[in-house]
Design a protein around this motif. Structure first.
Motif, PDB file in Angstrom:
ATOM      1  N   PRO A 111     -28.461  25.401  62.825  1.00  0.00           N
ATOM      2  CA  PRO A 111     -28.854  26.848  63.315  1.00  0.00           C
ATOM      3  C   PRO A 111     -27.920  27.735  62.657  1.00  0.00           C
ATOM      4  O   PRO A 111     -28.190  28.729  62.342  1.00  0.00           O
ATOM      5  CB  PRO A 111     -29.247  26.938  64.764  1.00  0.00           C
ATOM      6  N   GLN A 112     -26.474  27.480  62.936  1.00  0.00           N
ATOM      7  CA  GLN A 112     -25.539  28.339  62.430  1.00  0.00           C
ATOM      8  C   GLN A 112     -25.590  28.515  60.967  1.00  0.00           C
ATOM      9  O   GLN A 112     -25.429  29.646  60.561  1.00  0.00           O
ATOM     10  CB  GLN A 112     -24.234  27.718  62.845  1.00  0.00           C
ATOM     11  N   TRP A 113     -25.666  27.347  60.315  1.00  0.00           N
ATOM     12  CA  TRP A 113     -25.602  27.612  58.743  1.00  0.00           C
ATOM     13  C   TRP A 113     -26.797  28.300  58.057  1.00  0.00           C
ATOM     14  O   TRP A 113     -26.775  28.965  57.423  1.00  0.00           O
ATOM     15  CB  TRP A 113     -25.549  26.188  58.148  1.00  0.00           C
ATOM     16  N   ILE A 114     -27.916  27.964  58.756  1.00  0.00           N
ATOM     17  CA  ILE A 114     -29.278  28.737  58.251  1.00  0.00           C
ATOM     18  C   ILE A 114     -29.415  30.031  58.567  1.00  0.00           C
ATOM     19  O   ILE A 114     -29.613  30.741  57.624  1.00  0.00           O
ATOM     20  CB  ILE A 114     -30.408  27.886  58.815  1.00  0.00           C
ATOM     21  N   LYS A 115     -28.680  30.520  59.801  1.00  0.00           N
ATOM     22  CA  LYS A 115     -28.755  31.868  59.883  1.00  0.00           C
ATOM     23  C   LYS A 115     -27.705  32.473  58.943  1.00  0.00           C
ATOM     24  O   LYS A 115     -27.931  33.707  58.361  1.00  0.00           O
ATOM     25  CB  LYS A 115     -28.229  31.986  61.275  1.00  0.00           C
ATOM     26  N   LYS A 116     -26.489  32.005  58.790  1.00  0.00           N
ATOM     27  CA  LYS A 116     -25.687  32.604  57.862  1.00  0.00           C
ATOM     28  C   LYS A 116     -26.154  32.527  56.523  1.00  0.00           C
ATOM     29  O   LYS A 116     -25.996  33.479  55.634  1.00  0.00           O
ATOM     30  CB  LYS A 116     -24.445  31.698  58.050  1.00  0.00           C
ATOM     31  N   LYS A 117     -26.572  31.526  55.780  1.00  0.00           N
ATOM     32  CA  LYS A 117     -27.310  31.233  54.481  1.00  0.00           C
ATOM     33  C   LYS A 117     -28.305  32.301  54.359  1.00  0.00           C
ATOM     34  O   LYS A 117     -28.574  32.541  53.081  1.00  0.00           O
ATOM     35  CB  LYS A 117     -27.376  29.945  54.318  1.00  0.00           C
ATOM     36  N   ARG A 118     -29.161  32.580  55.372  1.00  0.00           N
ATOM     37  CA  ARG A 118     -30.146  33.455  54.848  1.00  0.00           C
ATOM     38  C   ARG A 118     -29.722  34.825  54.807  1.00  0.00           C
ATOM     39  O   ARG A 118     -30.194  35.599  54.103  1.00  0.00           O
ATOM     40  CB  ARG A 118     -31.282  33.540  56.286  1.00  0.00           C
ATOM     41  N   SER A 119     -28.972  35.194  55.597  1.00  0.00           N
ATOM     42  CA  SER A 119     -28.065  36.639  55.296  1.00  0.00           C
ATOM     43  C   SER A 119     -27.303  36.775  54.091  1.00  0.00           C
ATOM     44  O   SER A 119     -27.386  37.815  53.386  1.00  0.00           O
ATOM     45  CB  SER A 119     -27.395  37.014  56.553  1.00  0.00           C
ATOM     46  N   GLY A 122     -27.487  32.113  50.543  1.00  0.00           N
ATOM     47  CA  GLY A 122     -27.130  30.732  50.129  1.00  0.00           C
ATOM     48  C   GLY A 122     -27.958  29.515  50.376  1.00  0.00           C
ATOM     49  O   GLY A 122     -29.030  29.684  50.879  1.00  0.00           O
ATOM     50  N   ARG A 123     -27.555  28.449  49.508  1.00  0.00           N
ATOM     51  CA  ARG A 123     -28.399  27.271  49.695  1.00  0.00           C
ATOM     52  C   ARG A 123     -27.640  26.228  50.896  1.00  0.00           C
ATOM     53  O   ARG A 123     -26.401  26.290  51.083  1.00  0.00           O
ATOM     54  CB  ARG A 123     -28.289  26.614  48.374  1.00  0.00           C
ATOM     55  N   LEU A 124     -28.435  25.193  51.008  1.00  0.00           N
ATOM     56  CA  LEU A 124     -27.716  24.280  52.318  1.00  0.00           C
ATOM     57  C   LEU A 124     -27.878  22.933  51.664  1.00  0.00           C
ATOM     58  O   LEU A 124     -28.987  22.541  51.014  1.00  0.00           O
ATOM     59  CB  LEU A 124     -28.815  24.374  53.424  1.00  0.00           C
ATOM     60  N   ARG A 125     -26.869  22.081  51.645  1.00  0.00           N
ATOM     61  CA  ARG A 125     -27.002  20.984  51.106  1.00  0.00           C
ATOM     62  C   ARG A 125     -26.007  20.155  51.871  1.00  0.00           C
ATOM     63  O   ARG A 125     -25.110  19.959  52.471  1.00  0.00           O
ATOM     64  CB  ARG A 125     -26.053  21.069  49.697  1.00  0.00           C
ATOM     65  N   MET A 156     -36.520  27.971  52.643  1.00  0.00           N
ATOM     66  CA  MET A 156     -34.942  28.131  52.112  1.00  0.00           C
ATOM     67  C   MET A 156     -34.561  27.011  51.293  1.00  0.00           C
ATOM     68  O   MET A 156     -35.314  25.813  51.502  1.00  0.00           O
ATOM     69  CB  MET A 156     -33.992  27.960  53.385  1.00  0.00           C
ATOM     70  N   ASP A 157     -33.790  27.274  50.614  1.00  0.00           N
ATOM     71  CA  ASP A 157     -33.354  26.112  49.392  1.00  0.00           C
ATOM     72  C   ASP A 157     -32.348  25.201  50.304  1.00  0.00           C
ATOM     73  O   ASP A 157     -31.139  25.276  50.260  1.00  0.00           O
ATOM     74  CB  ASP A 157     -32.554  26.598  48.363  1.00  0.00           C
ATOM     75  N   ALA A 158     -33.120  24.032  50.872  1.00  0.00           N
ATOM     76  CA  ALA A 158     -32.277  23.248  51.457  1.00  0.00           C
ATOM     77  C   ALA A 158     -32.804  21.936  51.135  1.00  0.00           C
ATOM     78  O   ALA A 158     -33.937  21.509  50.968  1.00  0.00           O
ATOM     79  CB  ALA A 158     -32.619  23.158  52.888  1.00  0.00           C
ATOM     80  N   TRP A 227     -18.449  11.702  39.883  1.00  0.00           N
ATOM     81  CA  TRP A 227     -19.453  12.228  40.644  1.00  0.00           C
ATOM     82  C   TRP A 227     -20.212  13.312  39.776  1.00  0.00           C
ATOM     83  O   TRP A 227     -19.497  14.316  39.381  1.00  0.00           O
ATOM     84  CB  TRP A 227     -19.078  12.603  42.053  1.00  0.00           C
ATOM     85  N   PRO A 228     -21.429  13.417  39.457  1.00  0.00           N
ATOM     86  CA  PRO A 228     -22.001  14.320  38.824  1.00  0.00           C
ATOM     87  C   PRO A 228     -22.180  15.550  39.530  1.00  0.00           C
ATOM     88  O   PRO A 228     -22.316  16.750  38.924  1.00  0.00           O
ATOM     89  CB  PRO A 228     -23.563  14.004  38.245  1.00  0.00           C
ATOM     90  N   MET A 229     -22.565  15.506  40.998  1.00  0.00           N
ATOM     91  CA  MET A 229     -22.484  16.778  41.718  1.00  0.00           C
ATOM     92  C   MET A 229     -21.263  17.633  41.646  1.00  0.00           C
ATOM     93  O   MET A 229     -20.136  17.251  41.907  1.00  0.00           O
ATOM     94  CB  MET A 229     -23.524  16.393  42.971  1.00  0.00           C
ATOM     95  N   ARG A 230     -21.741  19.145  42.056  1.00  0.00           N
ATOM     96  CA  ARG A 230     -20.523  20.042  42.187  1.00  0.00           C
ATOM     97  C   ARG A 230     -20.379  20.253  43.434  1.00  0.00           C
ATOM     98  O   ARG A 230     -19.111  20.882  43.949  1.00  0.00           O
ATOM     99  CB  ARG A 230     -20.857  21.001  41.117  1.00  0.00           C
ATOM    100  N   GLY A 231     -21.340  20.338  44.333  1.00  0.00           N
ATOM    101  CA  GLY A 231     -21.176  20.898  45.617  1.00  0.00           C
ATOM    102  C   GLY A 231     -21.301  22.473  45.664  1.00  0.00           C
ATOM    103  O   GLY A 231     -21.944  22.909  44.593  1.00  0.00           O
TER     104      GLY A 231
END
Length: 294
Positions: A111-119, A122-125, A156-158, A227-231
């Motif tokens: 809930p904290q991350w989603i609220k922050k990223k919506r404002s 950002g994306r959630l990973r 959301m992009d999650a 690792w191919p992903m960047r985060g």
């Protein structure tokens, strides 16, 4: 490293391939190979276990002895690495194993991350490192999908990245099909919503809901390689994986995790694992739950 071919160090008893002996030279080669490519330390006490488990690969590959298997590894190390990892490691997992981690994600972190990223836009990973047959990432996907709905953020992009080295484990994770007796950790409410019961040839099985598939990406990955992903990732689950690694390998791995986590991101370990005396990038904030400092 040169390894002797079939000799006194690798003899075959007449009673069949179950009696093939793992010789000194072959065990030394396998121990060095496994440590170099998988980061797993095999002590002498693991010799009988390795011999017994690798007997299956000898049969599958129609090889006469362990010396021939060592030659096979040298000729195509990358091609056999996943199979070897599957054989010598134990993939024990279940839905909602160590439920306190999921509760922390559901009640507090998501809930904290989603609220922050919506404002902030950002994306959630989330990364399930060592996902085995997929129960961990799909359980996390159930929680993520529910919290996204509760927060009115279903669009959301999650995403959840699920990685492992074992080809067999990855195949099942991609299929998302599980025997009904493997669903014990899932509440009845979640079973009804997120697991689709099979019929006919799939009687006795259930498949994960398409919504969970949308959230989870399953990919092969060797944690010791590039690792191919960047985060950045908001959370990394690496539970019951590092128990196979020695101290230097753990230190390198945890430092790499810290580099990929966002500020204040979380690392979740298994119940018998700890960062104590290994890494200073994290602080313990719950039962085997660590937050990145800074």
């Amino acid at each position: 490293m040169a390894v002797a071919t079939a000799s006194a160090s690798s003899s075959k008893a007449p009673s069949g391939d179950d009696a093939i002996l793992l010789g000194d030279a072959e065990f030394r080669f396998l121990r060095d190979f496994v440590y170099e490519h998988l980061g797993i330390s095999l002590g002498e006490h693991k010799r009988q276990l390795v011999q017994g488990r690798l007997a299956r690969r000898l049969r599958a590959l129609r090889l006469p002895d362990y010396a021939a298997y060592c030659e096979f590894l040298r000729s195509d190390p990358a091609g056999e690495l996943g199979e070897l990892a599957s054989v010598i490691s134990t993939n024990v997992t279940s839905f909602f194993r160590e439920p306190h981690h999921y509760e922390l994600m559901e009640k507090q972190l998501l809930p904290q991350w989603i609220k922050k990223k919506r404002s902030e836009g950002g994306r959630l990973r989330i990364w399930s490192a060592g996902c085995s047959t997929g129960e961990e990432p799909y359980a996390m996907a159930m929680v993520l999908a529910e919290v996204l709905e509760q927060c009115g953020a279903s669009g959301m992009d999650a995403k959840i990245l699920a990685t492992d080295l074992s080809p067999q484990a990855l195949d099942q994770a991609r299929n998302g099909v599980y025997a009904l007796d493997k669903l014990g950790g899932i509440s009845e409410e979640r079973r009804r919503r997120w697991m689709m019961r099979g019929a006919g040839e799939y009687e006795g099985y259930a498949c994960v809901h398409p919504r969970l598939r949308e959230l989870v990406t399953v990919q092969p990955l060797n944690l010791l390689h590039e690792w191919p992903m960047r985060g950045p990732f908001d959370a990394i689950f690496c539970r019951n994986v590092v128990i196979y690694f020695d101290q230097p390998t753990k230190q390198r791995l945890f430092s790499r995790y810290a580099a990929l986590l966002s500020a204040g991101g979380y690392l979740f370990l298994g119940h018998s694992e700890s960062l104590h005396g290994i890494n200073e990038d994290f602080e313990l904030v719950g039962r085997t739950a660590y937050r990145k400092r800074g």
